[in-house]
Design an enzyme around this catalytic site. Structure first.
Site, PDB file in Angstrom:
ATOM      1  CE  LYS A   1       0.716   1.944   4.153  1.00  0.00           C
ATOM      2  NZ  LYS A   1       1.091   2.925   4.863  1.00  0.00           N
TER       3      LYS A   1
ATOM      4  CG  ASP B   1      -1.678   1.286   7.584  1.00  0.00           C
ATOM      5  OD1 ASP B   1      -2.520   2.241   7.884  1.00  0.00           O
ATOM      6  OD2 ASP B   1      -0.474   1.411   7.347  1.00  0.00           O
TER       7      ASP B   1
ATOM      8  CB  VAL C   1      10.065  -5.505   7.660  1.00  0.00           C
ATOM      9  CG1 VAL C   1       9.717  -6.955   7.023  1.00  0.00           C
ATOM     10  CG2 VAL C   1      11.572  -5.339   8.279  1.00  0.00           C
TER      11      VAL C   1
HETATM   12  O1  C5P Z   1      -1.865   0.539  14.493  1.00  0.00           O
HETATM   13  P1  C5P Z   1      -0.491   0.249  14.375  1.00  0.00           P
HETATM   14  O2  C5P Z   1      -0.208  -0.986  15.580  1.00  0.00           O
HETATM   15  O3  C5P Z   1       0.041  -0.194  13.061  1.00  0.00           O
HETATM   16  O4  C5P Z   1       0.147   1.576  14.720  1.00  0.00           O
HETATM   17  C1  C5P Z   1       1.634   1.495  15.195  1.00  0.00           C
HETATM   18  C2  C5P Z   1       1.834   2.775  15.909  1.00  0.00           C
HETATM   19  O5  C5P Z   1       1.706   3.900  15.229  1.00  0.00           O
HETATM   20  C3  C5P Z   1       0.940   2.748  17.310  1.00  0.00           C
HETATM   21  O6  C5P Z   1       1.328   2.450  18.443  1.00  0.00           O
HETATM   22  C4  C5P Z   1       0.893   4.424  17.238  1.00  0.00           C
HETATM   23  O7  C5P Z   1       1.830   4.849  18.147  1.00  0.00           O
HETATM   24  C5  C5P Z   1       1.142   5.057  15.897  1.00  0.00           C
HETATM   25  N1  C5P Z   1      -0.184   5.161  15.059  1.00  0.00           N
HETATM   26  C6  C5P Z   1      -0.697   6.375  15.624  1.00  0.00           C
HETATM   27  N2  C5P Z   1      -1.948   6.900  14.759  1.00  0.00           N
HETATM   28  C7  C5P Z   1      -2.312   6.108  13.842  1.00  0.00           C
HETATM   29  C8  C5P Z   1      -1.649   5.108  13.530  1.00  0.00           C
HETATM   30  C9  C5P Z   1      -0.427   4.478  14.003  1.00  0.00           C
HETATM   31  O8  C5P Z   1      -0.305   7.105  16.549  1.00  0.00           O
HETATM   32  N3  C5P Z   1      -3.469   6.624  13.110  1.00  0.00           N
END
Ligand code: C5P
Length: 275
Positions: free
Chosen positions: A9, A135, A94
């Site tokens: 993506k 995502d 990654v």
């Molecule tokens: O949701 P995901 O685990 O992929 O997100 C990783 C980190 O990115 C979260 O722990 C957060 O710190 C940050 N994040 C955020 N706001 C978002 C998506 C991710 O702050 N909309």
């Protein structure tokens, strides 16, 4: 055996609007998907996980990964055994802003749903996806969309299918959390209306400035892409460090890829097109 593609993506635009109390950020983003990415294979058998492909080594050291987490979350949600032998073909770098892990998780969910005769638009799959990462719902939807909330509230958007894309990664892994944490807190406004390309061009990636402080090579990648001929849009994707350019013609993309591979032989480049 069930084979599912896990397309990369990109975020054509990513506007950070506010910090939330739950540790996430309120965003508006234009998700788009490529015609290339990882691959997830599911065969019958007890739970197992194997990884192969050019970036397999990058995952080997990690105790858990999003494919096995997806399989366990799926088994829990549907109250079944966590059966299934997964093979992940890891072609995407990654921690690089192109949703590799999220795409793998979504592909694993699709493979399990196909095995069990569950419709791919089943809301239960989207609920599992949301629990796995911001995502993952977009990757489960697998088509260009406007994402709101932390990225999980999705509205499909048409346009740009077949557009040539070049992805360039300067070889630095960047974790998402610290990039969001380094955002300056200033809301620079919403994504506008219009065509997908128009909205993207007038948009921004608000994570670019904080990501460049963490990984200055992003600036170099953007400069090389901006200097190439025939671009329609050049931007960093997600929280970086992968940057992309959309091109008018495949020949422009090919020329840019040749030049960048020659100038930065150690970098990762992928010539693809929007899905
Ligand atoms: O949701 P995901 O685990 O992929 O997100 C990783 C980190 O990115 C979260 O722990 C957060 O710190 C940050 N994040 C955020 N706001 C978002 C998506 C991710 O702050 N909309």
């Amino acid at each position: 055996m069930i084979v599912e593609q896990a397309p990369a993506k990109i975020n054509l635009a990513l506007h950070v609007r506010a910090r939330r109390d739950d540790g996430y950020h309120e965003i508006e983003t234009l998700f788009a998907f490529l015609q290339d990415g990882d691959e997830v294979r599911l065969a019958d058998g007890p739970p197992s996980f194997t990884v192969e492909g050019p970036f397999a080594g990058a995952l080997a050291g990690e105790g858990d990964n999003l494919v096995t987490r997806a399989a366990y979350a799926y088994a829990t949600a549907f109250a079944g055994p966590a059966d299934g032998a997964f093979t992940l073909v890891k072609r995407l770098p990654v921690a690089s802003g192109i949703g590799g892990g999220s795409a793998d998780a979504a592909a694993a969910l699709r493979a399990l749903a196909r095995r069990d005769g569950i419709l791919l638009d089943d809301p239960r799959l989207f609920a599992i996806a949301e629990g796995l990462g911001s995502d993952v719902p977009a990757c489960l939807l697998g088509r260009s969309a406007l994402g709101r909330g932390r990225g999980e509230q999705l509205e499909p958007v048409d346009g740009l299918v077949g557009t040539p894309v070049l992805l360039v990664n300067p070889g630095v892994a960047v974790s998402t959390g610290p990039v969001f944490a380094a955002w300056d807190g200033r809301d620079r406004g919403a994504i506008g209306d219009g065509s997908l390309l128009g909205r993207a061009i007038l948009g921004r990636n608000d994570l670019e400035a904080p990501a460049r402080r963490i990984a200055p090579a992003i600036g170099d990648a953007l400069t090389l892409l901006i200097d190439s001929d025939g671009t329609r849009l050049v931007r960093m994707s997600g929280s970086g460090a992968t940057c992309f350019a959309l091109y008018k013609r495949p020949e422009d993309r090919a020329a840019a890829a040749r030049a960048i591979r020659a100038a930065r032989p150690g970098w990762w480049c992928l010539e693809s097109a929007l899905a």
